[in-house]
Structure formats: structure tokens, C-alpha cells
Design an enzyme around this catalytic site. Structure first.
Site, short mmCIF file in Angstrom:
data_model
loop_
_atom_site.label_atom_id
_atom_site.label_comp_id
_atom_site.label_asym_id
_atom_site.label_seq_id
_atom_site.Cartn_x
_atom_site.Cartn_y
_atom_site.Cartn_z
N ARG A 144 0.81 -1.22 0.00
CA ARG A 144 0.00 0.00 0.00
C ARG A 144 0.85 1.26 0.00
O ARG A 144 0.38 2.35 -0.28
CB ARG A 144 -0.93 -0.01 1.21
CG ARG A 144 -2.15 -0.87 0.95
CD ARG A 144 -3.28 -0.49 1.81
NE ARG A 144 -2.83 -0.37 3.19
CZ ARG A 144 -3.65 -0.39 4.23
NH1 ARG A 144 -4.92 -0.50 4.06
NH2 ARG A 144 -3.18 -0.28 5.45
N ASP B 287 -4.31 -1.67 -3.80
CA ASP B 287 -5.18 -2.07 -2.69
C ASP B 287 -5.61 -3.50 -2.99
O ASP B 287 -6.44 -3.73 -3.89
CB ASP B 287 -6.38 -1.12 -2.65
CG ASP B 287 -7.41 -1.58 -1.63
OD1 ASP B 287 -7.16 -2.59 -0.94
OD2 ASP B 287 -8.47 -0.92 -1.53
N ILE B 288 -5.07 -4.44 -2.26
CA ILE B 288 -5.31 -5.85 -2.63
C ILE B 288 -6.70 -6.32 -2.22
O ILE B 288 -7.06 -7.46 -2.47
CB ILE B 288 -4.23 -6.79 -2.06
CG1 ILE B 288 -4.22 -6.76 -0.52
CG2 ILE B 288 -2.87 -6.46 -2.63
CD1 ILE B 288 -3.50 -7.96 0.07
N LYS C 122 0.06 -17.38 8.60
CA LYS C 122 -0.72 -17.58 9.80
C LYS C 122 -0.95 -16.25 10.52
O LYS C 122 -0.21 -15.33 10.25
CB LYS C 122 0.01 -18.56 10.74
CG LYS C 122 1.38 -18.03 11.21
CD LYS C 122 1.53 -18.16 12.67
CE LYS C 122 1.86 -16.91 13.36
NZ LYS C 122 3.22 -16.54 13.41
N HIS D 111 5.79 -22.35 8.96
CA HIS D 111 7.19 -22.59 8.61
C HIS D 111 7.80 -23.67 9.50
O HIS D 111 8.84 -24.23 9.17
CB HIS D 111 8.00 -21.30 8.62
CG HIS D 111 8.34 -20.77 9.98
ND1 HIS D 111 7.42 -20.12 10.77
CD2 HIS D 111 9.48 -20.79 10.70
CE1 HIS D 111 7.99 -19.75 11.90
NE2 HIS D 111 9.24 -20.15 11.90
N GLU E 28 11.67 -18.37 23.65
CA GLU E 28 12.42 -17.39 22.87
C GLU E 28 12.96 -16.28 23.76
O GLU E 28 12.38 -15.98 24.80
CB GLU E 28 11.50 -16.75 21.82
CG GLU E 28 10.97 -17.74 20.82
CD GLU E 28 10.21 -17.03 19.71
OE1 GLU E 28 10.84 -16.71 18.71
OE2 GLU E 28 9.01 -16.79 19.88
N ASP F 284 -0.11 -17.27 18.51
CA ASP F 284 1.11 -17.06 17.71
C ASP F 284 1.93 -18.34 17.59
O ASP F 284 2.49 -18.61 16.53
CB ASP F 284 1.95 -15.96 18.37
CG ASP F 284 3.19 -15.61 17.57
OD1 ASP F 284 3.06 -15.39 16.35
OD2 ASP F 284 4.30 -15.57 18.16
N HIS G 224 1.77 -23.30 15.41
CA HIS G 224 2.93 -24.15 15.12
C HIS G 224 3.00 -25.42 15.97
O HIS G 224 3.21 -26.51 15.45
CB HIS G 224 4.24 -23.38 15.36
CG HIS G 224 4.40 -22.16 14.52
ND1 HIS G 224 4.29 -22.16 13.15
CD2 HIS G 224 4.68 -20.87 14.86
CE1 HIS G 224 4.50 -20.93 12.69
NE2 HIS G 224 4.73 -20.13 13.70
N LYS H 39 7.95 -15.57 25.15
CA LYS H 39 8.93 -14.58 24.68
C LYS H 39 9.67 -13.98 25.87
O LYS H 39 9.21 -14.08 27.01
CB LYS H 39 8.22 -13.48 23.91
CG LYS H 39 7.60 -13.98 22.62
CD LYS H 39 7.56 -12.90 21.56
CE LYS H 39 7.05 -13.43 20.24
NZ LYS H 39 8.05 -14.13 19.44
#
Ligand code: BG6
Length: 455
Positions: free
Chosen positions: A44, A81-82, A132, A162, A200, A219, A224, A323
Site C-alpha cells: 500500500r 489495494d489488494i 498464519k 514454517h 524465545e 502465535d 505451530h 517470549k
């Protein structure tokens, strides 16, 4: 000669594109220069072609792949603009080779764009890749599935995870299915518990716009770690081809439930406060820019599940990710039950054997009870270890190579995407109701006190 692909990255100016997709593409093209990729960035923002090219060049350089940048000389950027059908129609007109649309945009934008694509003529072999989280709950995932499978057949839809491209996860397949040592004992009769953990050190990293709405549960666990659970727990597929592998994943996820159907006892959540990670100070999560403290977003989540089938009933599968923790550390830990009887005369403890897959650096360890040494009948613990080596490609490289080959084996099928929401939706609801307290931990620690790191 590989099929030429026109790869349209929608969301080209975003962080995911520059940090993950482009370096992975560079690495892939450096390894497989015969691939012909016509790369188009779409966003955009009012970028020029030169700004886009510079982004691509920098990302390729970061992956030691600057040399192959020249193979993408015709890469261009389009401002669009998709969610607008006319813009989309112009974007996809006359692709060279197969058309691949990669939606590196938030779920609501991807859903709106897919809705608009209904009014656009897509070439028959178009592939759609969606990042995701796929939807925001089971209901929205189902609606999104209905929309995308109206556009192209299911085998041309890539719901990106991934982790499915991670070398370690693929290595689990060999260890599990190619060893008689493990095959007959891979069940509740011999296995006591399974832990899938992904800790993480990174904090929010300026991702509040996305993360503050997702939190650690969505998340990581929904997106995952449930797929990791599926690979560990699925029935042996006859082949690793797309249909067999995804059938096995779908079946085991359908049998997966929150432990005791009670999120209040089967889950925990926490959020980091100010601290320091690797000596670098980190502000409290709620003080990060863009965070709305009233959302009570968790940065550490733990969920115990049960796979209710003949093989696994009664075995806790604990999934945890957070995290701003003390160390970056991911692993799958399979703890076997102790033997029924240790011969009298062997002294010392004989805890269950533990098989551990470390998720980067990739290795496998087997902790066993052995005797010998000074006291020949004294038991002690020994570890057999092997490095599993780096995969040839980054996880995102595997993902992209699947997309360019039109092979969706390592992406999430529609039923699995819906089912992983089906598993976590009751947990999200319980957390919203306040059934599970939001605990706190200082950044750089191993989590809240009284919440020991699972063994
Ligand atoms: C992403 C999450 O999907 O996976 C991130 O959105 C997380 O929050 C990341 O940090 C972890 O995977 P990796 O491969 O970057 O360690």
C-alpha cells in the site's frame, strides 16, 4: 528446467517480507539457480521500483545470496489495494509461468482480498499462500477455507506453517518411523509424557499491531506447536506424499483435546515485566509501543492436551512457548515410563528413558540408565547424542520451494487449520472469562516463580 513462476508478494513492504521471505528466496535461488522466478512486490505504500529492488538486494545479501539478485532483474513494485478486485485483476494479468500469490498480510486483509478475488479470473494453476494465523477462530477459519477453496482447489492452497519446513521436525520422521527400537514403544503403554517447548529470548520486536491481538497461545501453540504434536503423535503414514501425510496429521488433530476438557486446569498464561535479556534491558510488555494493556495479552502460554485414541489416551502432551525468556531453546521431549522392575542388586534410581529433539541447533539426545564404572552395579545416567545437522534450506526456504513447485505437502490442510482452532478456542474463551489468572515474569527469567520450567 523448472517451471517459471510469477511470485506476487502481497504485503511487500512489511517486516515478514524483508526479514524472512526475501532472505529465504535468495538462499533458495542461490542453491537452485535453475529456478525462474519473476518477483513482484505489492504494497500500500508508495515505494518506487528502486526502493523495492534495494529491499530485495539487501535481504539477499543478508542470506549471502547477493549474486543471484541479478537473476531477478525484472523485479518490480506495484502500489495497490489488494482488497480491490480491479487492482487485483491488473496485478495478476499475464503472469509468466505459474502464478503464486503470497499473502504476507494480516488475516483480515487476506480474507478481504480472497473475497475480492472471487470477481477475478485466476489462471487454473494459480497457487495461494496464506500466512498464519489462518482466521481468528474456528468459525472464521471455516469461512476463509470456503472462500479460498472456491478460488482454487485445496491442493493449490498453502496455509503457511514454517515449522513444517524445519529440518528438526522432518528429522522426527526418520527417528520415529525408521527404527524398530522406537516403533513398538511409541504409545501410552511405554510413554509417560511429551513436552513440546519453544522458548524465545526475543521480546515484542515492534509487532504490537499483530502480536497484541494474537498472544503466545495463537502465535505459537495454535499456529505451530499443534502441528509439531501431530508429527510426534500421528499414525505412521504409508508414504510421505501430500495426501498420506496430511491425512495422518488431520486424523490425530481430530483426536486432540484440552486435557480433561478443562482449560482452567490444563492451561497457564503469563506476561513479561521489565527485565534484561542477554544483558540488554527490555521494557515491560505493557509499556511497549502499540500495546493495549487492557487486552491482557499473554507472552507465555502453556497448554496440556490429550490425544484421545487407542495409542495415546492418558498421556499428557504439554505445549509451551514464550517470549523474553532466559534462553532461546526449543525441544520435543519424549519421556518413557520407568521399567516395571529393576533387578535387586542394581543400585540407584532408574528413571524413564528420555528422547529429546532440540529444535535448533538440531540434535537428538537419548538419556539412558546404564551401570558400570567404579561400582559395577551402580546405575547412572548416560546420554547418546547426535547432531542432526542444518537443513540445506531455512524453514521459509522449504516453504517457498513447495510453493514454487506447487507441492503443498508441508503446508497446513483446511481441516487441520480449522481443527487447531477447535482445540484452542475453548482456552481463549476461558482466558477471556478470566478463568485462568494472568501471571507475570521478569524478562530474562525462566518464567513466573512457582511455574518451573517443565522437566
Ligand atoms: C513466528 C512467530 O511464526 O515464529 C514469532 O510469529 C516467533 O513470534 C517465530 O518468534 C519463531 O520461529 P523462528 O523460526 O523464527 O524461531
Amino acid at each position: 528446467m523448472a517451471t517459471a513462476t510469477t511470485l506476487l508478494i502481497l504485503g511487500a513492504t512489511g517486516d515478514l517480507t524483508s526479514r524472512l521471505l526475501l532472505p529465504a528466496l535468495g538462499q533458495l535461488l542461490a542453491r537452485e539457480p535453475e529456478r525462474r522466478v519473476h518477483l513482484r512486490g505489492v504494497g500500500r505504500r508508495a515505494w518506487t521500483d528502486d526502493e523495492w529492488r534495494e529491499t530485495v538486494r539487501t535481504a539477499f545479501a543478508a542470506a549471502d545470496a547477493e549474486d543471484v539478485f541479478t537473476s531477478l532483474v525484472d523485479t518490480t513494485y506495484t502500489r495497490a489495494d489488494i482488497t480491490d478486485a480491479d487492482d487485483l485483476a491488473k496485478l495478476i494479468a499475464e503472469p509468466t509461468g505459474r502464478l503464486a500469490l503470497y499473502f504476507a498480510v494480516p488475516p483480515a486483509v487476506a480474507a478481504a482480498a480472497c473475497e475480492s478475488l472471487k470477481d477475478v479470473d485466476l489462471p487454473d494453476d494459480t497457487v495461494l499462500a496464506l500466512e498464519k494465523p489462518f482466521g481468528v477462530d474456528e468459525d472464521s477459519a471455516r469461512k476463509l477455507n470456503a472462500t479460498v477453496t472456491h478460488l482454487v482447489p485445496e491442493e493449490q492452497v498453502f496455509r503457511i506453517d514454517h515449522f513444517l519446513g524445519r529440518a528438526t521436525l522432518l528429522n522426527v520422521l526418520g527417528a520415529r518411523f525408521a527404527n524398530r527400537l522406537f516403533m513398538p514403544v511409541w504409545s501410552a503403554e511405554h510413554i509417560e509424557s511429551v513436552l513440546i517447548r519453544y522458548d524465545e529470548t526475543l521480546g515484542l520486536e515492534d509487532r504490537a499491531g499483530y502480536y497484541d491481538h494474537a498472544g503466545a497461545l495463537v502465535d505459537m501453540i495454535q499456529s505451530h506447536l499443534l502441528q509439531v504434536l501431530a508429527i510426534v503423535a500421528m499414525e505412521p503414514p504409508a508414504t510421505l506424499e501430500r495426501r498420506d501425510l496430511r491425512d495422518a496429521i488431520g486424523t490425530v488433530l481430530r483426536a486432540t483435546h484440552v486435557w480433561g476438557d478443562d482449560p482452567a486446569t490444563a492451561s497457564r498464561r503469563a506476561r513479561y515485566t521489565a527485565g534484561s535479556v542477554d544483558g540488554v534491558p527490555l521494557p515491560s510488555y505493557v509499556d511497549e509501543s502499540g500495546v493495549d494493556p487492557s487486552r491482557d495479552t499473554e507472552t507465555l502460554a502453556e497448554l496440556t492436551c490429550e490425544v484421545r485414541n487407542e495409542r495415546w489416551a492418558g498421556v499428557p502432551f504439554t505445549l509451551r512457548s514464550g517470549k523474553a525468556l532466559a534462553s532461546k531453546d526449543g525441544e520435543i521431549v519424549v519421556t518413557f515410563r520407568p521399567v516395571n522392575h529393576v533387578p535387586v542388586g542394581l543400585t540407584g534410581d532408574a528413571p524413564g528413558t528420555v528422547l529429546r529433539f532440540s529444535l535448533g541447533p538440531d540434535r537428538m539426545d537419548l538419556d539412558l540408565n546404564v551401570n558400570g564404572g567404579e561400582n559395577p552395579f551402580g546405575l547412572g545416567r548416560a546420554t547418546l547424542s547426535t547432531d542432526l545437522g542444518e537443513g540445506a534450506l531455512r524453514a521459509y526456504g522449504e516453504v517457498l520451494s513447495g510453493i514454487l513447485d506447487g507441492d503443498a505437502t508441508l503446508s497446513v490442510r483446511a481441516d487441520a487449520a480449522e481443527q487447531s482452532w477447535h482445540i484452542v478456542d475453548p482456552v481463549i474463551a476461558a482466558w477471556r472469562r478470566g478463568d485462568v489468572p494472568l501471571e507475570e515474569y521478569s524478562a530474562g527469567t525462566e518464567g513466573p516463580s512457582g511455574w518451573p520450567r517443565p522437566a
